[in-house]
Structures are given as structure tokens and as C-alpha cells.
Design an enzyme around this catalytic site. Structure first.
Site, PDB file in Angstrom:
ATOM      1  NE  ARG A 148      45.019   0.484  64.370  1.00 34.01           N
ATOM      2  CZ  ARG A 148      43.886  -0.170  64.184  1.00 34.01           C
ATOM      3  NH1 ARG A 148      43.118  -0.472  65.220  1.00 34.01           N
ATOM      4  NH2 ARG A 148      43.498  -0.519  62.975  1.00 34.01           N
ATOM      5  NE  ARG A 166      35.254  -0.077  63.737  1.00 33.14           N
ATOM      6  CZ  ARG A 166      35.876   0.824  64.489  1.00 33.14           C
ATOM      7  NH1 ARG A 166      35.234   1.866  64.967  1.00 33.14           N
ATOM      8  NH2 ARG A 166      37.162   0.698  64.755  1.00 33.14           N
ATOM      9  CG  HIS A 202      39.597  -4.590  69.558  1.00 34.02           C
ATOM     10  ND1 HIS A 202      40.700  -3.792  69.452  1.00 34.02           N
ATOM     11  CD2 HIS A 202      39.202  -4.841  68.290  1.00 34.02           C
ATOM     12  CE1 HIS A 202      40.954  -3.562  68.175  1.00 34.02           C
ATOM     13  NE2 HIS A 202      40.058  -4.176  67.449  1.00 34.02           N
ATOM     14  CB  VAL A 247      40.286 -11.459  63.284  1.00 33.43           C
ATOM     15  CG1 VAL A 247      40.754 -10.057  62.942  1.00 33.43           C
ATOM     16  CG2 VAL A 247      41.496 -12.383  63.422  1.00 33.43           C
ATOM     17  CB  SER A 248      34.664 -11.693  63.506  1.00 33.08           C
ATOM     18  OG  SER A 248      35.138 -12.691  62.635  1.00 33.08           O
TER      19      SER A 248
HETATM   20  N1  APR Z   1      31.605 -18.128  56.456  1.00 31.52           N
HETATM   21  C1  APR Z   1      32.726 -17.766  55.779  1.00 31.52           C
HETATM   22  N2  APR Z   1      32.961 -16.502  55.370  1.00 31.52           N
HETATM   23  C2  APR Z   1      32.041 -15.580  55.641  1.00 31.52           C
HETATM   24  C3  APR Z   1      30.841 -15.884  56.340  1.00 31.52           C
HETATM   25  C4  APR Z   1      30.648 -17.230  56.747  1.00 31.52           C
HETATM   26  N3  APR Z   1      29.542 -17.611  57.398  1.00 31.52           N
HETATM   27  N4  APR Z   1      30.121 -14.723  56.454  1.00 31.52           N
HETATM   28  C5  APR Z   1      30.845 -13.757  55.868  1.00 31.52           C
HETATM   29  N5  APR Z   1      31.995 -14.248  55.375  1.00 31.52           N
HETATM   30  C6  APR Z   1      33.061 -13.575  54.632  1.00 31.52           C
HETATM   31  C7  APR Z   1      32.566 -12.540  53.618  1.00 31.52           C
HETATM   32  O1  APR Z   1      32.068 -13.155  52.439  1.00 31.52           O
HETATM   33  C8  APR Z   1      33.823 -11.716  53.373  1.00 31.52           C
HETATM   34  O2  APR Z   1      34.562 -12.182  52.250  1.00 31.52           O
HETATM   35  O3  APR Z   1      33.884 -12.800  55.502  1.00 31.52           O
HETATM   36  C9  APR Z   1      34.643 -11.934  54.660  1.00 31.52           C
HETATM   37  C10 APR Z   1      34.911 -10.641  55.430  1.00 31.52           C
HETATM   38  O4  APR Z   1      35.765  -9.874  54.667  1.00 31.52           O
HETATM   39  P1  APR Z   1      35.638  -8.283  54.522  1.00 31.52           P
HETATM   40  O5  APR Z   1      34.230  -7.928  54.239  1.00 31.52           O
HETATM   41  O6  APR Z   1      36.713  -7.840  53.578  1.00 31.52           O
HETATM   42  O7  APR Z   1      35.961  -7.771  56.013  1.00 31.52           O
HETATM   43  P2  APR Z   1      37.387  -7.606  56.718  1.00 31.52           P
HETATM   44  O8  APR Z   1      37.865  -6.212  56.551  1.00 31.52           O
HETATM   45  O9  APR Z   1      38.280  -8.713  56.326  1.00 31.52           O
HETATM   46  O10 APR Z   1      36.960  -7.745  58.269  1.00 31.52           O
HETATM   47  C11 APR Z   1      36.442  -8.956  58.762  1.00 31.52           C
HETATM   48  O11 APR Z   1      37.287  -8.677  60.991  1.00 31.52           O
HETATM   49  O12 APR Z   1      38.362  -6.918  62.129  1.00 31.52           O
HETATM   50  C12 APR Z   1      37.149  -7.543  61.840  1.00 31.52           C
HETATM   51  O13 APR Z   1      35.604  -5.704  62.008  1.00 31.52           O
HETATM   52  C13 APR Z   1      36.187  -6.638  61.119  1.00 31.52           C
HETATM   53  O14 APR Z   1      34.294  -8.023  61.607  1.00 31.52           O
HETATM   54  C14 APR Z   1      35.207  -7.649  60.595  1.00 31.52           C
HETATM   55  C15 APR Z   1      36.091  -8.840  60.235  1.00 31.52           C
END
Ligand code: APR
Length: 328
Positions: free
Chosen positions: A160, A91, A184, A127-128
Site C-alpha cells: 500500500r 472488519r 499491523h 492472515v486473520s
Molecule cells: N475453520 C475454518 N474456517 C473458518 C472457521 C474455522 N474454525 N471459522 C470461520 N471460518 C471461515 C468462514 O466460514 C469464512 O468463509 O473463514 C472464512 C473467512 O472469510 P471471509 O468472511 O470472507 O473473511 P476474509 O475477508 O477472507 O478475511 C478473513 O483475514 O485479513 C483478515 O481481518 C480479516 O480476520 C479476517 C480474515
């Protein structure tokens, strides 16, 4: 005969993925494979390999013996016992988790198909975000039995909630027991009736409005971090995820709130076989994943909140189905 170490793959080596890998290694839960696609188009860069290398060099200081590798190639997740999925966008200020659905639904589906192909026996923790809908996508696209697909949300939301209660009460976080159920999102379901300080009902220790303030802060806890940092949280989400990984890998039978498949439970889809969805409920987590959902009677107000939360998750699944019409 040497004991086989667990293999835990983490898809998405960003903020949450990296912190998950570090905690897995520090707790020696198994060997870690970090998968990401970042910079795949720039031959001189290899983000997951770089992150794995950095993490591996914590070993001598932290005293862990765990192999951490980074890869672009899903073939390397072969034989994983557990796969944690953090791939997707986080987000930004002003966004709700639901705003991420248009991007993350496609990403999670793609990840799911790769897990199905390369790690067909794994237990998957999503987790996404938006979490409950993304777990649904994972379940549909892998076709895995529901006990092997779950979402991390409750572990974080409860953490939390306990933190804010402990601060309010001036007691250790270790002595708070509590639960939050539902999706969530901002409509997660508080259960102050079932919250205690070492068995002493919190309702005997705090006035209703103070408890409600802790509930509200837990509901908006993710948003509070986004506002402060400009992106979403990662330390507490990883801690919640690793609590689940540990329960599974060590077959602990921990009772943890997670997004698990429900039909009859808590009035999700009573008597409607196959029409259930994933929503936060207390689960027994062990070597077989979600081994049991624990149910208990809710009062009328709790059930009302739960129904609202379920209906929100159902709406979001409707949006997701429109985005992914071939999901099945
Ligand atoms: N395959 C592998 N990795 C991917 C793919 C994919 N198809 N698409 C995106 N990614 C990777 C990105 O390159 C990035 O390194 O997912 C990673 C996400 O990391 P961040 O941008 O640091 O995000 P983060 O804070 O880890 O959150 C990830 O979890 O809690 C949820 O809302 C949050 O949806 C988000 C996810």
C-alpha cells in the site's frame, strides 16, 4: 523420479482464502486444499467444495496444472508444506482490527490445534486479524518453532505504501523500494529514510508532508477499503500472502516484512528469553520459513514509534490471554 508438488492448505475459504487459492494455482506453486466450516450444518451445501470446483475450472483458461480441493475435514491437510490461515471474521465499517479479537482468538486457536494434529511439519502463515496477536495464538497453541509461524501484514502494508508513493511521484510501482515495520495497525512504523526510487532517497524527491501523507494513507489503507466496501480488503492481502508463500515454496530467500518472533531484535524484549512477541520486521523467507530477521540501527524517532507499536501488540496479547486463559 517425478518431483513432488508442494501442498498448500488454506484455512478459511472466504474472500482472502479463495483469492489465495486462485493465485497459488495460477503461479503453480503447488496443489491447494481449501478448508472451511461454512454451511457445515446444511447437508445439501458444501461451500469449500463448491469454491474449489469453481476455481479448478479456471485451469484450462489460465493454463495451470494445480489440483484444488475443498473440504470440511482437517485430516485432508495432512502433509501440507505450508498452511495459510484466513479463518475468522473480517472488519465491518467502524471496527478496528482489535475489535475482532473476541471472535477470532477462539477460531485461530481451534485452527491451530487442528494444524498441530494434522500437519505438524507445516510452515504456517497467519492472515486473520488482529494479526500480531493471532500469530502469537498460533505459535502458542501449535507449539511450533518460531521460524515456522509468521503473519502476513508487512507485505500488504508495504504494498500500500509503495502504491501511494508511486501515484504521488508519477512513477512505476516497480521502482519503489520501501519498508514499514511494527504491528499491523494504525501505529505501524514508517521508514521514509529507507525508502527509495531505484536507490534515489524518496526524501530527495518529495517534501516531508507528502511522504507523511503516503505513510498515513498506508496506515489507514485497510480502513479506507472497509469504508468503501462494507467489509475488509481481500485482493491485496492475498497478494501479500502469496508473495510469502512463493518465497517459501521456491526457497527464494526474499526479504519481506512479516510478523516474526522477536526478542532482542528492534528492542522487543531484550534479554528476556521466551518473552518475545510477533511484530512486523524484515525477514529472509525461504524453505525453512523465517530463516533470519534482518536488523539495522533505527534513529530515535523510529525506535520511539517501534516501542509504541510493540507496547500496543503486548497489550493486545494481554487481552487475548484473558480470552484464552489456557493458552500457556
Ligand atoms: N475453520 C475454518 N474456517 C473458518 C472457521 C474455522 N474454525 N471459522 C470461520 N471460518 C471461515 C468462514 O466460514 C469464512 O468463509 O473463514 C472464512 C473467512 O472469510 P471471509 O468472511 O470472507 O473473511 P476474509 O475477508 O477472507 O478475511 C478473513 O483475514 O485479513 C483478515 O481481518 C480479516 O480476520 C479476517 C480474515
Amino acid at each position: 523420479m517425478p518431483m513432488r508438488r508442494a501442498k498448500i492448505s488454506v484455512i478459511g475459504a472466504g474472500n482472502i482464502g479463495g483469492e489465495c487459492a486462485r493465485s497459488i494455482a495460477m503461479k503453480e506453486l503447488g496443489d491447494v486444499v481449501l478448508v472451511d466450516i461454512a454451511n457445515k450444518d446444511k447437508p445439501e451445501l458444501h461451500m469449500p467444495k463448491g469454491k474449489a470446483l469453481d476455481l479448478a475450472c479456471c485451469g484450462p483458461v489460465e493454463n495451470f496444472d494445480a489440483k484444488i480441493t475443498g473440504t470440511f475435514d482437517y485430516k485432508d491437510i495432512e502433509g501440507s508444506d505450508v498452511v495459510v490461515v484466513t479463518a475468522g471474521v473480517p472488519r465491518k465499517p467502524g471496527q478496528s482490527r482489535d475489535d475482532l479479537v473476541a471472535i477470532n482468538a477462539g477460531i485461530v486457536k481451534n485452527v491451530a490445534l487442528n494444524i498441530k494434529q494434522h500437519a505438524p511439519n507445516a510452515i504456517v502463515i497467519v492472515v486473520s486479524n488482529p494479526l500480531d496477536a493471532m500469530v502469537y495464538v498460533m505459535w502458542k497453541a501449535t507449539g511450533f518453532p518460531a521460524n515456522r509461524v509468521m503473519g502476513q501484514a508487512g507485505a500488504l502494508d508495504v504494498a500500500r505504501y509503495k502504491t501511494f508513493l508511486a501515484w504521488e511521484l508519477g512513477v512505476s510501482v516497480e521502482d519503489i523500494q520501501g519498508l514499514l515495520l511494527g504491528g499491523h495497525g494504525d501505529d505501524m512504523v514508517p521508514l521514509p529514510r529507507r525508502t527509495s526510487v531505484n536507490g534515489i532517497p524518496v526524501t530527495d524527491l518529495l517534501p516531508a508532508e507528502k511522504i507523511q501523507a503516503c505513510v498515513d494513507r498506508a496506515k489507514g489503507g485497510g480502513g479506507e477499503v472497509v469504508k468503501l466496501m462494507g467489509t475488509s480488503a481481500w485482493y491485496a492481502p492475498s497478494a501479500g500472502t502469496i508473495e510469502m508463500v512463493e518465497a517459501i515454496v521456491r526457497d527464494k530467500k526474499r526479504v519481506i516484512a512479516c510478523a516474526a518472533y522477536c526478542e532482542n531484535e528492534f528492542g522487543v524484549a531484550p534479554g528476556q528469553k521466551g518473552q518475545g512477541l510477533f511484530v512486523g520486521v524484515p525477514c529472509v523467507l525461504g524453505a525453512n520459513g523465517v530463516e533470519r530477521v534482518i536488523t539495522f540501527p533505527m534513529d530515535a524517532e523510529e525506535q520511539k514509534f517501534m516501542n509504541e507499536s510493540i507496547s500496543h501488540v503486548r497489550d493486545l496479547i494481554g487481552v487475548t490471554r484473558k480470552l484464552l486463559p489456557d493458552l500457556g
